[in-house]
Design a protein around this motif. Structure first.
Motif, PDB file in Angstrom:
ATOM      1  N   PHE A 286       0.826  -1.208   0.000  1.00 13.56           N
ATOM      2  CA  PHE A 286       0.000   0.000   0.000  1.00 13.56           C
ATOM      3  C   PHE A 286       0.860   1.257   0.000  1.00 13.56           C
ATOM      4  CE2 PHE A 286      -2.530   3.372   1.886  1.00 13.56           C
ATOM      5  CZ  PHE A 286      -3.760   3.222   1.265  1.00 13.56           C
ATOM      6  N   GLN A 287       1.972   1.203   0.715  1.00 16.89           N
ATOM      7  CA  GLN A 287       2.851   2.361   0.824  1.00 16.89           C
ATOM      8  C   GLN A 287       3.828   2.465  -0.339  1.00 16.89           C
ATOM      9  OE1 GLN A 287       4.543   2.364   4.856  1.00 16.89           O
ATOM     10  NE2 GLN A 287       2.574   1.626   5.639  1.00 16.89           N
ATOM     11  N   THR A 288       3.755   1.528  -1.274  1.00 20.70           N
ATOM     12  CA  THR A 288       4.572   1.555  -2.480  1.00 20.70           C
ATOM     13  C   THR A 288       3.823   2.314  -3.575  1.00 20.70           C
ATOM     14  OG1 THR A 288       5.574  -0.583  -1.928  1.00 20.70           O
ATOM     15  CG2 THR A 288       5.713   0.133  -4.220  1.00 20.70           C
ATOM     16  N   PRO A 289       4.441   3.300  -4.227  1.00 16.38           N
ATOM     17  CA  PRO A 289       3.743   4.037  -5.292  1.00 16.38           C
ATOM     18  C   PRO A 289       3.125   3.091  -6.315  1.00 16.38           C
ATOM     19  CG  PRO A 289       5.834   5.092  -4.792  1.00 16.38           C
ATOM     20  CD  PRO A 289       5.818   3.802  -4.010  1.00 16.38           C
ATOM     21  N   GLY A 290       1.878   3.347  -6.641  1.00 12.71           N
ATOM     22  CA  GLY A 290       1.155   2.513  -7.579  1.00 12.71           C
ATOM     23  C   GLY A 290       0.065   1.692  -6.926  1.00 12.71           C
ATOM     24  N   PHE A 291       0.189   1.423  -5.647  1.00 16.89           N
ATOM     25  CA  PHE A 291      -0.780   0.578  -4.951  1.00 16.89           C
ATOM     26  C   PHE A 291      -1.765   1.416  -4.128  1.00 16.89           C
ATOM     27  CE2 PHE A 291       2.629  -2.305  -6.002  1.00 16.89           C
ATOM     28  CZ  PHE A 291       2.009  -3.519  -6.248  1.00 16.89           C
ATOM     29  N   GLY A 292      -1.299   1.984  -3.028  1.00 19.27           N
ATOM     30  CA  GLY A 292      -2.202   2.775  -2.200  1.00 19.27           C
ATOM     31  C   GLY A 292      -2.760   3.988  -2.908  1.00 19.27           C
ATOM     32  N   ASP A 293      -1.973   4.569  -3.807  1.00 19.46           N
ATOM     33  CA  ASP A 293      -2.446   5.790  -4.482  1.00 19.46           C
ATOM     34  C   ASP A 293      -3.432   5.500  -5.605  1.00 19.46           C
ATOM     35  OD1 ASP A 293      -0.722   4.900  -6.508  1.00 19.46           O
ATOM     36  OD2 ASP A 293       0.882   6.263  -5.922  1.00 19.46           O
ATOM     37  N   THR A 294      -3.796   4.230  -5.800  1.00 19.50           N
ATOM     38  CA  THR A 294      -4.866   3.870  -6.734  1.00 19.50           C
ATOM     39  C   THR A 294      -6.047   3.242  -6.000  1.00 19.50           C
ATOM     40  OG1 THR A 294      -3.982   1.652  -7.169  1.00 19.50           O
ATOM     41  CG2 THR A 294      -3.184   3.441  -8.576  1.00 19.50           C
ATOM     42  N   THR A 295      -6.012   3.230  -4.672  1.00 28.20           N
ATOM     43  CA  THR A 295      -7.026   2.545  -3.866  1.00 28.20           C
ATOM     44  C   THR A 295      -8.000   3.555  -3.274  1.00 28.20           C
ATOM     45  OG1 THR A 295      -5.438   0.781  -3.318  1.00 28.20           O
ATOM     46  CG2 THR A 295      -7.410   0.976  -1.932  1.00 28.20           C
ATOM     47  N   ASP A 296      -9.270   3.426  -3.625  1.00 30.76           N
ATOM     48  CA  ASP A 296     -10.316   4.354  -3.191  1.00 30.76           C
ATOM     49  C   ASP A 296     -11.287   3.599  -2.290  1.00 30.76           C
ATOM     50  OD1 ASP A 296     -12.763   5.905  -3.091  1.00 30.76           O
ATOM     51  OD2 ASP A 296     -12.020   7.069  -4.790  1.00 30.76           O
ATOM     52  N   PHE A 297     -11.097   3.729  -0.967  1.00 30.33           N
ATOM     53  CA  PHE A 297     -11.899   2.954  -0.027  1.00 30.33           C
ATOM     54  C   PHE A 297     -13.368   3.383  -0.030  1.00 30.33           C
ATOM     55  CE2 PHE A 297      -7.633   2.406   1.916  1.00 30.33           C
ATOM     56  CZ  PHE A 297      -7.600   1.022   1.944  1.00 30.33           C
ATOM     57  N   VAL A 298     -13.650   4.631  -0.284  1.00 27.16           N
ATOM     58  CA  VAL A 298     -15.038   5.091  -0.310  1.00 27.16           C
ATOM     59  C   VAL A 298     -15.783   4.437  -1.465  1.00 27.16           C
ATOM     60  CG1 VAL A 298     -16.541   7.088  -0.662  1.00 27.16           C
ATOM     61  CG2 VAL A 298     -14.571   7.268   0.886  1.00 27.16           C
TER      62      VAL A 298
END
Length: 365
Positions: A286-298
């Motif tokens: 998640f903290q690796t660019p590409g993973f968390g910054d594409t994840t939209d929990f809402v």
């Protein structure tokens, strides 16, 4: 629909209200069986026809548009891989909203409810342009030929592999090798078990139509998660010492586990946060660019809790869980490994493709 649903068929047969419901997902007394018949066209360097005679499509920058809803785990994979490899300028991205009706995903987040490149309100239009009256589910991810407006493929496992192996001339400098030849056999083996028992396993739990079907699916899911917990307690990534296709495929399920699958799909032996190796591994990615910054929990929660009317008839979207833990230190560096191998992390998210403020993980107060 997302790959878990194929609701176009199910809704028309279940309720007789073809366009008024979002679809039925549970068949009483039966286990959940996914329809895995996809449009198997491929986009390749030599535009060679497929093994079953499907037409070939050439790799060509600017020709295709990837349609991938943030909510869908199968679509999220393609967005992650596209970003890791730096294909943003070669393949444009259209993102439907998190909910849909029985016919199709819609572009309700775009101005006027119309995709700005394809000029359509529904992804269904691109399917029908290629196959009038297309009888299967209108699924994401899908790749659309912009000039004709027709869908090319929705074969999600092959899309990301082809991004890695066929689109190399458009990879960014420093792009990782997500499907290295020397590890492909092991990656394929791991992917097969992860798909069967985990990626699809959570749906077999959630859409089980009998206690017996649920009990069997639950046992298989947790057997696989225990195997992964053990494997990842000894190595940083699933295969080799770098991020590969296998990690992308597992991550999108883990990212949705506590927010959706634990409660909504009754996968509740433990939360992800209660499995030390898997939770550390998920935070590492998640903290690796590409993973968390594409994840939209809402959007993730809105999709499952609103669309699955037969599981959650009230349509109430839960407020939790608290997400700050995703940003806590994971300590996985002690296991070694190099996230991008000899490559480098991707740069900032392309303008206009950012996860909306408040939709990702934020530090706890």
């Amino acid at each position: 629909m997302s790959q878990e649903t194929d609701t176009t068929q199910q809704a028309t047969g279940a309720g007789g209200t073809e366009h008024s419901t979002r679809g039925a997902y549970v068949t009483g007394g039966a286990e959940f069986n996914r329809d895995t018949n996809y449009i198997e066209d491929r986009i390749t360097r030599d535009a060679s026809p497929g093994t079953n005679g499907e037409p070939g499509w050439p790799v060509e920058a600017g020709r295709y548009r990837l349609i991938a809803a943030r909510a869908c785990p199968w679509a999220n994979r393609t967005v992650i891989v596209r970003r890791l490899l730096g294909l943003e300028d070669a393949i444009s991205l259209g993102q439907p909203g998190p909910t849909h009706d029985a016919r199709s995903w819609t572009f309700d987040l775009d101005p006027g409810g119309v995709d700005p490149v394809l000029g359509i309100e529904r992804l269904q239009d691109a399917y029908f342009r290629r196959f009038p009256g297309y009888p299967r589910g209108i699924t994401v991810p899908a790749i659309v030929d912009v000039a004709s407006g027709a869908v090319v493929t929705n074969n999600f496992p092959q899309i990301t592999l082809d991004f890695a192996t066929e689109w190399t001339q458009f990879h960014r400098p420093g792009a990782p090798d997500l499907y290295p030849e020397t590890l492909r056999e092991e990656i394929d083996q791991v992917n097969k078990r992860v798909f069967t028992e985990v990626n699809n396993g959570v749906y077999r739990c959630g859409f089980a139509g009998s206690q017996e079907a649920y009990d069997a699916a639950y046992a298989r899911l947790w057997s696989a998660l225990d195997w992964l917990e053990d494997r990842l307690s000894r190595q940083r990534y699933l295969v080799g010492d770098t991020i590969t296709e296998a990690d992308v495929r597992l991550f999108t399920t883990l990212a949705r586990f506590d927010a959706v699958y634990h409660g909504h799909f009754k996968c509740n032996r433990q939360k992800l946060t209660e499995m030390p190796a898997l939770w550390g591994y998920a935070r590492d990615l998640f903290q690796t660019p590409g993973f968390g910054d594409t994840t939209d929990f809402v959007q993730i929660k809105q999709h499952y809790y609103i669309v699955h009317e037969d599981i959650n008839p009230t349509g109430i979207v839960p407020a939790g869980p608290v997400l700050g833990g995703w940003l806590e230190a994971h300590g996985r560096e002690t296991l070694g490994g190099r996230p991008f191998g000899d490559g480098t992390p991707p740069g900032p998210v392309k303008e206009g493709e950012e996860v909306a403020p408040g939709h990702g993980a934020a530090p706890e107060h």
